[in-house]
Design an enzyme around this catalytic site. Sequence first.
Site, PDB file in Angstrom:
ATOM      1  N   PHE A   8      45.565  45.256  28.575  1.00 15.09           N
ATOM      2  CA  PHE A   8      44.133  45.148  28.309  1.00 15.09           C
ATOM      3  C   PHE A   8      43.496  46.526  28.368  1.00 15.09           C
ATOM      4  O   PHE A   8      44.049  47.476  28.930  1.00 15.09           O
ATOM      5  CB  PHE A   8      43.461  44.210  29.324  1.00 15.09           C
ATOM      6  CG  PHE A   8      43.540  44.692  30.747  1.00 15.09           C
ATOM      7  CD1 PHE A   8      42.523  45.459  31.297  1.00 15.09           C
ATOM      8  CD2 PHE A   8      44.638  44.386  31.538  1.00 15.09           C
ATOM      9  CE1 PHE A   8      42.601  45.908  32.607  1.00 15.09           C
ATOM     10  CE2 PHE A   8      44.723  44.823  32.850  1.00 15.09           C
ATOM     11  CZ  PHE A   8      43.702  45.590  33.389  1.00 15.09           C
ATOM     12  N   CYS A   9      42.314  46.630  27.747  1.00 15.75           N
ATOM     13  CA  CYS A   9      41.529  47.865  27.778  1.00 15.75           C
ATOM     14  C   CYS A   9      40.055  47.482  27.652  1.00 15.75           C
ATOM     15  O   CYS A   9      39.709  46.303  27.695  1.00 15.75           O
ATOM     16  CB  CYS A   9      41.961  48.820  26.674  1.00 15.75           C
ATOM     17  SG  CYS A   9      41.845  48.113  25.013  1.00 15.75           S
ATOM     18  N   THR A  10      39.188  48.454  27.497  1.00 19.43           N
ATOM     19  CA  THR A  10      37.748  48.189  27.532  1.00 19.43           C
ATOM     20  C   THR A  10      37.288  47.247  26.421  1.00 19.43           C
ATOM     21  O   THR A  10      36.654  46.222  26.672  1.00 19.43           O
ATOM     22  CB  THR A  10      36.957  49.500  27.445  1.00 19.43           C
ATOM     23  OG1 THR A  10      37.438  50.402  28.435  1.00 19.43           O
ATOM     24  CG2 THR A  10      35.467  49.249  27.663  1.00 19.43           C
TER      25      THR A  10
END
Length: 334
Positions: free
Chosen positions: A176-178
């Site tokens: 996951f990331c922003t």
Amino acid sequence: MTKVVVCALYKFVSLPHFESIRAPLLAMMEQAEIKGTLLLASEGINGTVAGTQEAIEALLLWLNSQNGLDNIVHKLSFDDEMPFYRTKVKLKNEIVTMGVEGIDPLKVVGTYVKPQDWNALISDPDVILVDTRNDYEVQIGTFKNAVNPVTETFREFPEYVKQNLDPAKHKKVAMFCTGGIRCEKSTAYLKEQGFDEVYHLEGGILKYLEEVKAEESLWEGECFVFDNRVAVNHDLKKGQYDQCNACRMPITEAEKQSPAYVQGVSCPHCIDKISDEQRKRFVERERQVNLAKARNEAHIGSDVNQVIEARREKKEAQRRLAAEKNNAKKSQVL
């Protein structure tokens, strides 16, 4: 007070003539008084901008009218103040820099997981959960039991994978990331390296915070964002963190009480890292900022993010050079 609409957007799409889009896009943004930065490359578009609701709607309509830029992935949040000072459209080699040639999310990518299904996936004991963001982002918030690769830039992620992940051992990898864009490339990279079951959070952390109720959430802390809000809480409102204007690290109110903290000049994270020349420059910049405030004017100042990025790129170049020399020595021994 009219709320400022903050729009994070991206799309991977083949744009062979992306240079020709820059001028009309910049003109449209300036006319609509939209602030922020958009990146254009042959692989697509990425960035975060802010303006009135009417202005952001006009931008999305304009992009939708351009060949290939329709149906752009975007997420909206709100702020009481304009979080950006400038209006920029930059031409880049990549819209998110991994530094590995041949990684194309349009050809191969991991499995998208909806925010509503994310908790079930990451609660599976057979899944290794990896946060693809930089260390300073992870420090203020991440998902429960997520692995922190401790990277300074996304360029370091492939080396982390090489040293720590094994397709024979790690059968299920979730990332996951922003906002989702870094995971487009990280999952594509893992697929290219032979990993089979690779998943990523569709829409990123911001979409998860928007759609999953706080009482059901597995998110812990706040989410770092690349604008003057510094971080947002689970309600997507400005969080408790401030930012050091010297090194751009997020800082708490407690850290601002430290003797190492001088507004605009240093903080506990960078006091031992900045040179005397930098310190003098930061002191002068802060003086100019205060003078501008006294005159009730906006002061843009130097682009500190560029300074930080240049410093990180220099360190990355030094690491690559050291690795090349080490490999050369090994070859001579063989």
